[in-house]
Design a protein around this motif. Structure first.
Motif, PDB file in Angstrom:
ATOM      1  N   SER A 164       0.826  -1.198   0.000  1.00 54.04           N
ATOM      2  CA  SER A 164       0.000   0.000   0.000  1.00 54.04           C
ATOM      3  C   SER A 164       0.866   1.256   0.000  1.00 54.04           C
ATOM      4  N   ILE A 165       2.167   1.086   0.202  1.00 59.38           N
ATOM      5  CA  ILE A 165       3.111   2.197   0.181  1.00 59.38           C
ATOM      6  C   ILE A 165       3.509   2.475  -1.263  1.00 59.38           C
ATOM      7  N   GLY A 166       3.354   3.710  -1.690  1.00 56.76           N
ATOM      8  CA  GLY A 166       3.596   4.076  -3.083  1.00 56.76           C
ATOM      9  C   GLY A 166       4.947   3.656  -3.620  1.00 56.76           C
ATOM     10  N   PRO A 167       6.070   4.013  -2.957  1.00 52.80           N
ATOM     11  CA  PRO A 167       7.390   3.656  -3.484  1.00 52.80           C
ATOM     12  C   PRO A 167       7.585   2.151  -3.651  1.00 52.80           C
ATOM     13  N   VAL A 168       7.044   1.366  -2.711  1.00 52.38           N
ATOM     14  CA  VAL A 168       7.183  -0.084  -2.811  1.00 52.38           C
ATOM     15  C   VAL A 168       6.422  -0.609  -4.022  1.00 52.38           C
ATOM     16  N   ARG A 169       5.207  -0.131  -4.190  1.00 45.58           N
ATOM     17  CA  ARG A 169       4.389  -0.568  -5.321  1.00 45.58           C
ATOM     18  C   ARG A 169       5.014  -0.139  -6.641  1.00 45.58           C
ATOM     19  N   ASP A 170       5.514   1.084  -6.692  1.00 46.72           N
ATOM     20  CA  ASP A 170       6.142   1.574  -7.921  1.00 46.72           C
ATOM     21  C   ASP A 170       7.383   0.757  -8.258  1.00 46.72           C
ATOM     22  N   ALA A 171       8.187   0.447  -7.242  1.00 47.40           N
ATOM     23  CA  ALA A 171       9.407  -0.335  -7.475  1.00 47.40           C
ATOM     24  C   ALA A 171       9.069  -1.730  -7.965  1.00 47.40           C
ATOM     25  N   LEU A 172       8.024  -2.334  -7.401  1.00 50.79           N
ATOM     26  CA  LEU A 172       7.618  -3.673  -7.824  1.00 50.79           C
ATOM     27  C   LEU A 172       7.161  -3.674  -9.272  1.00 50.79           C
ATOM     28  N   LEU A 173       6.288  -2.742  -9.625  1.00 53.80           N
ATOM     29  CA  LEU A 173       5.771  -2.691 -10.994  1.00 53.80           C
ATOM     30  C   LEU A 173       6.879  -2.395 -11.997  1.00 53.80           C
ATOM     31  N   LEU A 174       7.774  -1.479 -11.637  1.00 56.53           N
ATOM     32  CA  LEU A 174       8.883  -1.147 -12.537  1.00 56.53           C
ATOM     33  C   LEU A 174       9.794  -2.350 -12.732  1.00 56.53           C
ATOM     34  N   THR A 175      10.080  -3.074 -11.660  1.00 55.17           N
ATOM     35  CA  THR A 175      10.964  -4.236 -11.747  1.00 55.17           C
ATOM     36  C   THR A 175      10.358  -5.321 -12.620  1.00 55.17           C
ATOM     37  N   LEU A 176       9.080  -5.615 -12.409  1.00 56.44           N
ATOM     38  CA  LEU A 176       8.425  -6.647 -13.206  1.00 56.44           C
ATOM     39  C   LEU A 176       8.378  -6.255 -14.686  1.00 56.44           C
ATOM     40  N   ALA A 177       8.100  -4.979 -14.956  1.00 53.33           N
ATOM     41  CA  ALA A 177       7.996  -4.518 -16.345  1.00 53.33           C
ATOM     42  C   ALA A 177       9.357  -4.551 -17.041  1.00 53.33           C
ATOM     43  N   THR A 178      10.383  -4.015 -16.388  1.00 54.79           N
ATOM     44  CA  THR A 178      11.700  -3.952 -17.029  1.00 54.79           C
ATOM     45  C   THR A 178      12.319  -5.339 -17.169  1.00 54.79           C
ATOM     46  N   ALA A 179      12.150  -6.192 -16.155  1.00 57.32           N
ATOM     47  CA  ALA A 179      12.707  -7.544 -16.237  1.00 57.32           C
ATOM     48  C   ALA A 179      12.043  -8.338 -17.358  1.00 57.32           C
ATOM     49  N   THR A 180      10.736  -8.167 -17.511  1.00 58.29           N
ATOM     50  CA  THR A 180      10.017  -8.869 -18.576  1.00 58.29           C
ATOM     51  C   THR A 180      10.445  -8.364 -19.950  1.00 58.29           C
ATOM     52  N   LEU A 181      10.569  -7.049 -20.096  1.00 57.75           N
ATOM     53  CA  LEU A 181      10.993  -6.482 -21.379  1.00 57.75           C
ATOM     54  C   LEU A 181      12.428  -6.908 -21.708  1.00 57.75           C
ATOM     55  N   ALA A 182      13.301  -6.899 -20.704  1.00 61.46           N
ATOM     56  CA  ALA A 182      14.683  -7.319 -20.925  1.00 61.46           C
ATOM     57  C   ALA A 182      14.743  -8.783 -21.355  1.00 61.46           C
ATOM     58  N   THR A 183      13.899  -9.619 -20.760  1.00 63.84           N
ATOM     59  CA  THR A 183      13.878 -11.039 -21.120  1.00 63.84           C
ATOM     60  C   THR A 183      13.394 -11.233 -22.550  1.00 63.84           C
ATOM     61  N   VAL A 184      12.351 -10.502 -22.928  1.00 67.15           N
ATOM     62  CA  VAL A 184      11.848 -10.591 -24.303  1.00 67.15           C
ATOM     63  C   VAL A 184      12.940 -10.191 -25.295  1.00 67.15           C
ATOM     64  N   CYS A 185      13.642  -9.119 -24.998  1.00 70.14           N
ATOM     65  CA  CYS A 185      14.732  -8.675 -25.877  1.00 70.14           C
ATOM     66  C   CYS A 185      15.837  -9.722 -25.951  1.00 70.14           C
ATOM     67  N   ALA A 186      16.168 -10.322 -24.811  1.00 67.34           N
ATOM     68  CA  ALA A 186      17.206 -11.354 -24.790  1.00 67.34           C
ATOM     69  C   ALA A 186      16.808 -12.559 -25.637  1.00 67.34           C
ATOM     70  N   VAL A 187      15.537 -12.933 -25.570  1.00 71.16           N
ATOM     71  CA  VAL A 187      15.057 -14.080 -26.348  1.00 71.16           C
ATOM     72  C   VAL A 187      15.076 -13.763 -27.843  1.00 71.16           C
ATOM     73  N   VAL A 188      14.583 -12.590 -28.207  1.00 71.24           N
ATOM     74  CA  VAL A 188      14.502 -12.219 -29.627  1.00 71.24           C
ATOM     75  C   VAL A 188      15.899 -12.097 -30.237  1.00 71.24           C
ATOM     76  N   ILE A 189      16.811 -11.465 -29.500  1.00 72.13           N
ATOM     77  CA  ILE A 189      18.164 -11.257 -30.029  1.00 72.13           C
ATOM     78  C   ILE A 189      19.024 -12.507 -29.851  1.00 72.13           C
ATOM     79  N   GLY A 190      18.862 -13.171 -28.714  1.00 72.47           N
ATOM     80  CA  GLY A 190      19.764 -14.266 -28.373  1.00 72.47           C
ATOM     81  C   GLY A 190      19.478 -15.579 -29.049  1.00 72.47           C
ATOM     82  N   THR A 191      18.214 -15.846 -29.424  1.00 78.06           N
ATOM     83  CA  THR A 191      17.884 -17.143 -30.020  1.00 78.06           C
ATOM     84  C   THR A 191      18.604 -17.376 -31.347  1.00 78.06           C
TER      85      THR A 191
END
Length: 266
Positions: A47-74
């Motif tokens: 319920s704390i804003g910074p914690v929620r923002d950090a969680l959402l940012l981490t999930l979004a960036t990690a997922t995007l980075a993984t997609v890029c790694a798969v597309v480029i790395g395969t």
């Protein structure tokens, strides 16, 4: 059944002691972390804003980075899977280098390349594009440090396939692209997926390169590891809650990878 000699018993006892010590070294800190986190703290902290923002940012960036790694790395992993040339060996060495670089060195290298005064960043800045200390920098840092995990796993998965299946498909008239997408990738699918999961987990926990290249800006570049580092000084409960969540996610990743690799071996 052969009876154990005194020397064998001594070796077994020594191995048991060392194994126990290693398990305690891993289990005790994690158990202490879970015990210090009060019941309901995990839910309350979100319920704390910074914690929620950090969680959402981490999930979004990690997922995007993984997609890029798969597309480029395969394609890269496939192209070097059976190649034993010196050039392929050098490519493998370069790809694996981020795995052994200290995180601070990786972050500094990215800054020297893409920062405002960097080799490439200087020209991007002149064009009005600034990468360093932005959300894009978080994704680039995660790709840099985590993509080698996917490429290594993908390369191993491709190399373990029987090339006779591809040859049969091409004999029947399939194009190389069709063969790759409909024969090779599905056959190596479990290995590719386990590599992607490990890459996502590594991106999720990235700290050193991110703080050097992207900074620690709440809502923009502050991922969960950086938020834990910042909150340690002011809000220990919030830091504990995020740390517990990362432990849970990491445990889930390990279970997923084990399940996938078990199915691959079967």
């Amino acid at each position: 059944m052969r009876r154990m000699t005194g020397q064998t018993r001594l070796l077994v006892a020594g191995a048991a002691v060392l194994t126990t010590a290693m398990l305690l070294l891993i289990i005790l800190p994690l158990a202490s972390l879970l015990l210090r986190a009060a019941p309901g703290l995990l839910t309350l902290s979100f319920s704390i804003g910074p914690v929620r923002d950090a969680l959402l940012l981490t999930l979004a960036t990690a997922t995007l980075a993984t997609v890029c790694a798969v597309v480029i790395g395969t394609p890269l992993a496939y192209g070097t899977a059976w190649n034993r040339s010196r050039a392929a060996s050098m490519i493998d060495t370069v790809i694996d280098l981020p795995l052994v670089l200290p995180p601070a060195v990786a972050g500094l290298a990215l800054l020297m390349a893409f920062g405002r005064r960097g080799v490439i960043g200087e020209y991007l800045h002149m064009a009005g594009v600034d990468i360093a200390f932005s959300t894009a920098a978080v994704v680039i840092a995660q790709i840099f440090v985590a993509s080698p995990l996917y490429i290594r796993q993908a390369r191993t998965s491709f190399a373990s396939l029987d090339p006779a299946f591809e040859q049969a498909a091409r004999t029947l008239g399939a194009t190389p692209l069709y063969t790759f997408l409909h024969i090779t990738v599905p056959m190596a699918g479990r290995g590719l997926l386990s590599g992607a999961v490990m890459t996502w987990a590594r991106a999720l926990g990235e700290f050193g390169a991110t703080i050097m290249f992207a900074g620690n800006l709440p809502g923009t570049t502050q991922t969960m590891p950086l938020a834990i580092y910042s909150m340690m000084q002011a809000d220990l409960d919030g830091a504990l809650a995020m740390a517990v969540l990362l432990v849970i996610l990491s445990g889930g990743v390990i279970m997923a990878v084990r399940t996938l690799t078990r199915g691959e071996r079967a």
